[in-house]
Design a protein around this motif. Structure first.
Motif, short mmCIF file in Angstrom:
data_model
loop_
_atom_site.label_atom_id
_atom_site.label_comp_id
_atom_site.label_asym_id
_atom_site.label_seq_id
_atom_site.Cartn_x
_atom_site.Cartn_y
_atom_site.Cartn_z
N PHE A 238 0.86 -1.18 0.00
CA PHE A 238 0.00 0.00 0.00
C PHE A 238 0.90 1.23 0.00
N GLU A 239 1.18 1.74 -1.20
CA GLU A 239 2.18 2.80 -1.34
C GLU A 239 1.73 4.11 -0.68
N ARG A 240 0.43 4.25 -0.49
CA ARG A 240 -0.08 5.47 0.17
C ARG A 240 0.50 5.62 1.59
N ASN A 241 0.78 4.49 2.25
CA ASN A 241 1.47 4.53 3.54
C ASN A 241 2.98 4.55 3.31
N LEU A 242 3.71 5.04 4.31
CA LEU A 242 5.15 5.20 4.17
C LEU A 242 5.90 3.90 4.46
N SER A 243 6.91 3.65 3.66
CA SER A 243 7.83 2.54 3.96
C SER A 243 8.68 2.92 5.16
N ASP A 244 9.25 1.91 5.81
CA ASP A 244 10.16 2.18 6.93
C ASP A 244 11.31 3.07 6.49
N ALA A 245 11.85 2.80 5.30
CA ALA A 245 13.01 3.55 4.83
C ALA A 245 12.69 5.03 4.64
N LEU A 246 11.50 5.32 4.06
CA LEU A 246 11.13 6.72 3.85
C LEU A 246 10.81 7.41 5.17
N ALA A 247 10.15 6.71 6.09
CA ALA A 247 9.86 7.30 7.40
C ALA A 247 11.15 7.68 8.11
N LYS A 248 12.16 6.80 8.02
CA LYS A 248 13.46 7.10 8.65
C LYS A 248 14.11 8.33 8.01
N LYS A 249 14.00 8.46 6.69
CA LYS A 249 14.60 9.61 6.02
C LYS A 249 13.90 10.91 6.40
N ILE A 250 12.57 10.86 6.53
CA ILE A 250 11.82 12.05 6.96
C ILE A 250 12.28 12.48 8.34
N ALA A 251 12.42 11.51 9.24
CA ALA A 251 12.86 11.81 10.61
C ALA A 251 14.30 12.34 10.62
N LYS A 252 15.16 11.72 9.85
CA LYS A 252 16.57 12.13 9.81
C LYS A 252 16.70 13.58 9.35
N ALA A 253 15.78 14.00 8.48
CA ALA A 253 15.80 15.38 7.98
C ALA A 253 15.05 16.33 8.92
N GLY A 254 14.64 15.84 10.09
CA GLY A 254 14.01 16.70 11.08
C GLY A 254 12.50 16.77 11.00
N GLY A 255 11.90 15.97 10.12
CA GLY A 255 10.45 16.04 9.91
C GLY A 255 9.65 15.20 10.87
N VAL A 256 8.35 15.09 10.58
CA VAL A 256 7.45 14.36 11.46
C VAL A 256 6.43 13.60 10.61
N VAL A 257 6.13 12.37 11.07
CA VAL A 257 5.11 11.53 10.42
C VAL A 257 3.85 11.58 11.28
N GLN A 258 2.78 12.12 10.73
CA GLN A 258 1.52 12.28 11.44
C GLN A 258 0.63 11.06 11.15
N ILE A 259 0.49 10.20 12.15
CA ILE A 259 -0.24 8.95 11.96
C ILE A 259 -1.73 9.24 11.83
N THR A 260 -2.35 8.64 10.81
CA THR A 260 -3.76 8.87 10.54
C THR A 260 -4.61 7.74 11.12
N PHE A 261 -5.92 8.00 11.26
CA PHE A 261 -6.80 7.08 11.98
C PHE A 261 -7.68 6.22 11.06
N GLY A 262 -7.87 6.61 9.82
CA GLY A 262 -8.82 5.94 8.95
C GLY A 262 -8.54 4.45 8.78
N SER A 263 -9.62 3.67 8.72
CA SER A 263 -9.49 2.21 8.61
C SER A 263 -8.66 1.80 7.41
N GLY A 264 -8.78 2.55 6.32
CA GLY A 264 -8.05 2.21 5.10
C GLY A 264 -6.55 2.33 5.22
N PHE A 265 -6.05 2.94 6.32
CA PHE A 265 -4.62 3.11 6.51
C PHE A 265 -4.06 2.20 7.59
N ILE A 266 -4.93 1.65 8.43
CA ILE A 266 -4.45 0.86 9.57
C ILE A 266 -4.77 -0.62 9.45
N ASP A 267 -5.54 -1.00 8.42
CA ASP A 267 -5.94 -2.39 8.24
C ASP A 267 -5.55 -2.84 6.84
#
Length: 405
Positions: A238-267
């Motif tokens: 599900f490419e709409r969600n972030l891969s571990d590698a991209l999440a790590k790169k966002i964090a390394k660059a000082g950013g933040v991943v805002q976790i969403t609640f919708g069923s389509g993203f968590i199931d």
């Protein structure tokens, strides 16, 4: 007696402090700064107006629910669709949605206030506890191919832009799109990111293809956000969600991943249906355009959409699945790089039990406590991290413009 009494007296303040009960989740929610980076109230207001100054049973966001949930800053999503982009109406629609937010703020100024700079938070709250409304643009389509429109929307209060939505556009490729002409950012998209950096507008990588996210991280000079995304660890392919590698790169660059609640993203099952929906929608739209060109009758989108919903019932999900995502994200990228972006009013009610509206943030607080998280960490996730990134982007923009702050 004096030798024994003195140590006891010295211990009394410590014992009294230790005995103080931990604040209830509701009390904690009212004390902590809660920032939700994605609420779709504006587009819903244009579809069917509601008085969000008061309790509104069929909406997930309103003033009454916000006060019960302890919400402080709500990013109103200024959403436009790819279809509106194609029709040339996206810019008009975006301004109409901003007008709707401003009208609501003016009509019930005791409940809402508009916030455009992170430093305004304390000043506005000192004037009375209100829900502060910030603006995030979901889909960069309203700027068209005119870079100066970024200044126009900045002047109207837009403080983040999701570069693309469900389809690729002139800025970047989208994660749901079968058509990916740029294999990342377009040349124009690189200019858009640079100008957003200069203006102090946060770059939002939610909805982008992996290649587009990589390009954003290569080009940007400021931290980026994913305003409402999950982690692909829980939803394979599900490419709409972030891969571990991209999440790590966002964090390394000082950013933040805002976790969403919708069923389509968590199931995983719901995520697969979401991908299938957008792929089938693209085929439907292509077939309809060909039928129109031949002068044949076409099926309405509403009828097609209703038929899809009937054949694809929503999956039941739980609050624990959202907490699983937050827990995994904290362990993966650190507690300083995780936040929340609910997507309330944007997922047609497909939400987990226990997180059905903005009144339910206390349930999330209790669930995070149950996982062993300290209140200090929970404060970061609820809003501290996002406010830090917003401030960083704002200050970086001022430096790029040669201004002193």
């Amino acid at each position: 007696m004096r030798r024994t009494a003195l140590p006891v007296l010295l211990l009394l303040p410590t014992l009294a402090f230790a005995a103080q009960p931990r604040p209830t989740p509701a009390e904690f929610a009212n004390d902590a700064v809660i920032v939700d980076t994605h609420i779709d109230a504006p587009s819903e207001l244009l579809k069917s107006w509601r008085d969000l100054c008061n309790e509104t049973p069929d909406r997930e966001f309103d003033a009454e629910k916000a006060h019960r949930g302890g919400l402080d800053v709500a990013f109103m999503s200024i959403y436009t669709s790819p279809e509106e982009d194609t029709a040339g109406t996206a810019r008009q629609k975006a301004h109409m949605e901003i007008d709707a937010v401003e009208a609501m703020t003016a009509r019930c100024s005791s409940e809402f206030a508009k916030i455009t700079e992170p430093g305004d938070y304390l000043r506005l709250q000192e004037q009375g506890h209100r829900v502060l409304l910030a603006l995030g643009m979901e889909n960069g389509a309203p700027i068209g191919d005119d870079l100066s429109q970024l200044q126009v929307f900045h002047d109207r209060g837009v403080r983040y832009i999701t570069l693309a939505h469900s389809h690729s556009n002139r800025i970047a490729d989208g994660s749901y799109s079968l058509d990916r002409p740029w294999h990342g950012l377009s040349p124009f998209g690189e200019k858009v990111v640079a100008e957003m950096n200069r203006l102090g507008i946060m770059v939002d990588v939610s909805h982008l293809s992996d290649e587009s996210v990589e390009d954003v991280l290569r080009v940007t000079k400021t931290p980026v956000i994913a305003s409402h995304s999950g982690l692909r660890h829980f939803t394979p392919d599900f490419e709409r969600n972030l891969s571990d590698a991209l999440a790590k790169k966002i964090a390394k660059a000082g950013g933040v991943v805002q976790i969403t609640f919708g069923s389509g993203f968590i199931d995983a099952r719901a995520a697969a249906d979401t991908t299938a929906y957008f792929r089938e929608l693209a085929k439907f739209q292509h077939a309809q355009n060909e039928a129109k060109a031949r002068g044949e009758a076409v099926q309405s989108f509403e009828d097609w959409d209703a038929a899809w919903d009937k054949s694809h019932p929503k999956y039941a999900t739980k609050l624990s699945q959202v907490v699983d995502q937050i827990d995994y994200a904290i362990k993966l990228i650190g507690e300083d790089h995780v936040g929340i972006g609910s997507d309330f009013d944007g997922v047609s009610g497909a939400l987990p039990e226990g997180l059905r509206s903005i009144a339910d943030y206390p349930n999330l607080i209790q669930a995070l406590r149950d996982r062993g998280y300290s209140d200090a960490t929970i404060r970061k996730v609820l809003g501290g991290n996002l406010m830090r990134v917003w401030k960083d982007v704002d200050m970086a923009g001022a430096k790029l413009r040669g201004e002193m702050r």
